[in-house]
Structure formats: structure tokens, C-alpha cells
Motif scaffolding. Structure first.
Motif, PDB file in Angstrom:
ATOM      1  N   LEU A 159       0.829  -1.204   0.000  1.00  0.00           N
ATOM      2  CA  LEU A 159       0.000   0.000   0.000  1.00  0.00           C
ATOM      3  C   LEU A 159       0.863   1.253   0.000  1.00  0.00           C
ATOM      4  O   LEU A 159       1.776   1.388   0.814  1.00  0.00           O
ATOM      5  N   LEU A 160       0.581   2.163  -0.927  1.00  0.00           N
ATOM      6  CA  LEU A 160       1.177   3.503  -0.937  1.00  0.00           C
ATOM      7  C   LEU A 160       0.075   4.502  -0.614  1.00  0.00           C
ATOM      8  O   LEU A 160      -0.950   4.537  -1.305  1.00  0.00           O
ATOM      9  N   LYS A 161       0.287   5.297   0.423  1.00  0.00           N
ATOM     10  CA  LYS A 161      -0.701   6.274   0.845  1.00  0.00           C
ATOM     11  C   LYS A 161      -0.249   7.687   0.484  1.00  0.00           C
ATOM     12  O   LYS A 161       0.933   7.985   0.427  1.00  0.00           O
ATOM     13  N   ASP A 162      -1.228   8.534   0.244  1.00  0.00           N
ATOM     14  CA  ASP A 162      -0.995   9.973   0.081  1.00  0.00           C
ATOM     15  C   ASP A 162      -0.062  10.310  -1.085  1.00  0.00           C
ATOM     16  O   ASP A 162       0.843  11.136  -0.965  1.00  0.00           O
ATOM     17  N   THR A 170      -5.023  13.479  -3.659  1.00  0.00           N
ATOM     18  CA  THR A 170      -4.139  12.394  -3.243  1.00  0.00           C
ATOM     19  C   THR A 170      -4.743  11.058  -3.659  1.00  0.00           C
ATOM     20  O   THR A 170      -5.972  10.918  -3.750  1.00  0.00           O
ATOM     21  N   HIS A 202      -4.492   6.777  -2.850  1.00  0.00           N
ATOM     22  CA  HIS A 202      -4.048   5.669  -2.006  1.00  0.00           C
ATOM     23  C   HIS A 202      -4.189   4.410  -2.858  1.00  0.00           C
ATOM     24  O   HIS A 202      -5.288   4.110  -3.341  1.00  0.00           O
ATOM     25  N   ALA A 241      -3.130   0.209  -3.497  1.00  0.00           N
ATOM     26  CA  ALA A 241      -2.600  -1.064  -3.017  1.00  0.00           C
ATOM     27  C   ALA A 241      -2.651  -2.085  -4.148  1.00  0.00           C
ATOM     28  O   ALA A 241      -3.531  -2.025  -5.011  1.00  0.00           O
ATOM     29  N   ILE A 283      -7.796   1.255  -5.320  1.00  0.00           N
ATOM     30  CA  ILE A 283      -7.439   2.680  -5.395  1.00  0.00           C
ATOM     31  C   ILE A 283      -8.562   3.517  -4.793  1.00  0.00           C
ATOM     32  O   ILE A 283      -9.753   3.270  -5.047  1.00  0.00           O
ATOM     33  N   VAL A 314      -5.895   2.700   5.000  1.00  0.00           N
ATOM     34  CA  VAL A 314      -5.892   4.062   4.458  1.00  0.00           C
ATOM     35  C   VAL A 314      -6.280   5.068   5.534  1.00  0.00           C
ATOM     36  O   VAL A 314      -5.710   6.158   5.614  1.00  0.00           O
ATOM     37  N   ARG A 315      -7.231   4.700   6.382  1.00  0.00           N
ATOM     38  CA  ARG A 315      -7.701   5.613   7.428  1.00  0.00           C
ATOM     39  C   ARG A 315      -6.679   5.801   8.546  1.00  0.00           C
ATOM     40  O   ARG A 315      -6.684   6.842   9.225  1.00  0.00           O
TER      41      ARG A 315
END
Length: 203
Positions: free
Chosen positions: A84-87, A104, A106, A108, A157, A201-202
Motif C-alpha cells: 500500500l502507498l498512501k498519500d 491524493t 491511495h 494497493a 485505489i 488508508v484511514r
């Protein structure tokens, strides 16, 4: 609406590209149509600047998203869980008004034996964002490219953005965020996996 194949979005598909001089003349026409004088000192160089800016805004038409994902690596540990890549920050322009939208992403994916360099995922976001878009189409194109390019078992996404075409014209709503989702493969089939993604994500 019939969905276009991914190949339509991966590389540019356009008619004859106008010359730089034609592009600058088009800007002069728009300035004059708006009611100003394109020859006055403050606007004299504006067509050149706008052409330069468009080259930067829309450089994604010259780039191939699948090529960015071609170099993958075998994961010696056998890791096959969510990555997972966030932001991930992005900026794009809506295809209806050529107005900017910013936000942004998010993202995965579930690897299938091989992984990709993390920066490549951000590059894919940037390539598709640097084209005329709707946020819905942008979300779908990124997900489809990752699924195809990585042969991922699943892709998820969430994209959140604020649109200048809503803030500065029309309804003039400055604080509205638009959120779009796309789940492919195992993320689409497995609600528990989707819930894990949403919770991560949260956090």
C-alpha cells in the motif's frame, strides 16, 4: 458508455499535432475573444508561456505507463500480501473545462510473484494525471494499468480531489472533495480484503 480499452489511454492517440506557432496563435485568439488585447505589453509573451505550461501540464501524453511497470523484481522472501502507498499527491486538468484538480491517491496491489519499485506506482499516477481527465476515468486507468502491467492478483485505489471547475465557476463550491474508488481482482471479490485496505488508508 462503452469502456475504451486500456491501450487507448496508455499512449497518446491524437490527430495531427498542431505546430507551436499554431498553438500560440490559438492562445492569442482566446485572449482576444475574452475581451483583452493580446498585443499589449502584459500579454505579449503570454502565448509562449501558455504553450510552455501546456507542455508541462500534459506531458503524460508523451509517456507510456506500462513501460514504467516493465521492470519488476522477484521477491525472495515470497511476500504476497498487500503493498500500500498512501498519500500520493497528483494534479490534473478536467477534460470538460481544462481546469485543474488536485488531490491524493491511495493505492494497493497484491503481488503475483514479483514486485515493482515503489516510485513506479507514483510515476503511473503522474503519467495519467498529466492528461485531460475526469477523476473517474483517471482512477480506472491507473487501476487497469497496474493490474495489466504488474499482473497483480488485485488492485485497490481511492482518489480524493478538489476541482477548480467547481470552486471557481458554476456552483462556486470551494470545499467539496470528490472521492472515487476502483477495486480489481481479489479486492473486488473479497470484502474482508477491501475492509483491510480501507482501514489501512484511514490509519
Amino acid at each position: 458508455m462503452k469502456k475504451l480499452p486500456l491501450s487507448t489511454h496508455v499512449t497518446a492517440l491524437s490527430p495531427r499535432r498542431p505546430s507551436r506557432a499554431e498553438a500560440e496563435e490559438a492562445v492569442r485568439t482566446l485572449i482576444a475573444w475574452s475581451g483583452d488585447n493580446p498585443a499589449r505589453p502584459g500579454l505579449e509573451k503570454t502565448p509562449e508561456r501558455v504553450a510552455d505550461a501546456f507542455g508541462e501540464y500534459f506531458r503524460g501524453y508523451k509517456e507510456d505507463a506500462l513501460a514504467e511497470l516493465a521492470a519488476t523484481f522477484e521477491e525472495p522472501s515470497g511476500y504476497n500480501d498487500m503493498v500500500l502507498l498512501k498519500d500520493i499527491a497528483f494534479e490534473s486538468h478536467c477534460e470538460h473545462h481544462i481546469a485543474p484538480f488536485f488531490g491524493t491517491a491511495h493505492i494497493a496491489y497484491l503481488p503475483s510473484e514479483r514486485i515493482v519499485g515503489l516510485s513506479k506506482i507514483a510515476r503511473v499516477v503522474d503519467i495519467f494525471a498529466r492528461r485531460l481527465q475526469t477523476q473517474e476515468g483517471l482512477t480506472d486507468q491507473i487501476a487497469s494499468a497496474l493490474e495489466e502491467g504488474l499482473r497483480a492478483r488485485g488492485v485497490a485505489i481511492i482518489m480524493s480531489a478538489r476541482h477548480h471547475c467547481m470552486a471557481a465557476r458554476g456552483v462556486h463550491q470551494r470545499g467539496v472533495a470528490t472521492v472515487t474508488f476502483r477495486f480489481l481482482g481479489e479486492f473486488e471479490r473479497d470484502s474482508a480484503l477491501r475492509d483491510r485496505f480501507m482501514a489501512a488508508v484511514r490509519d
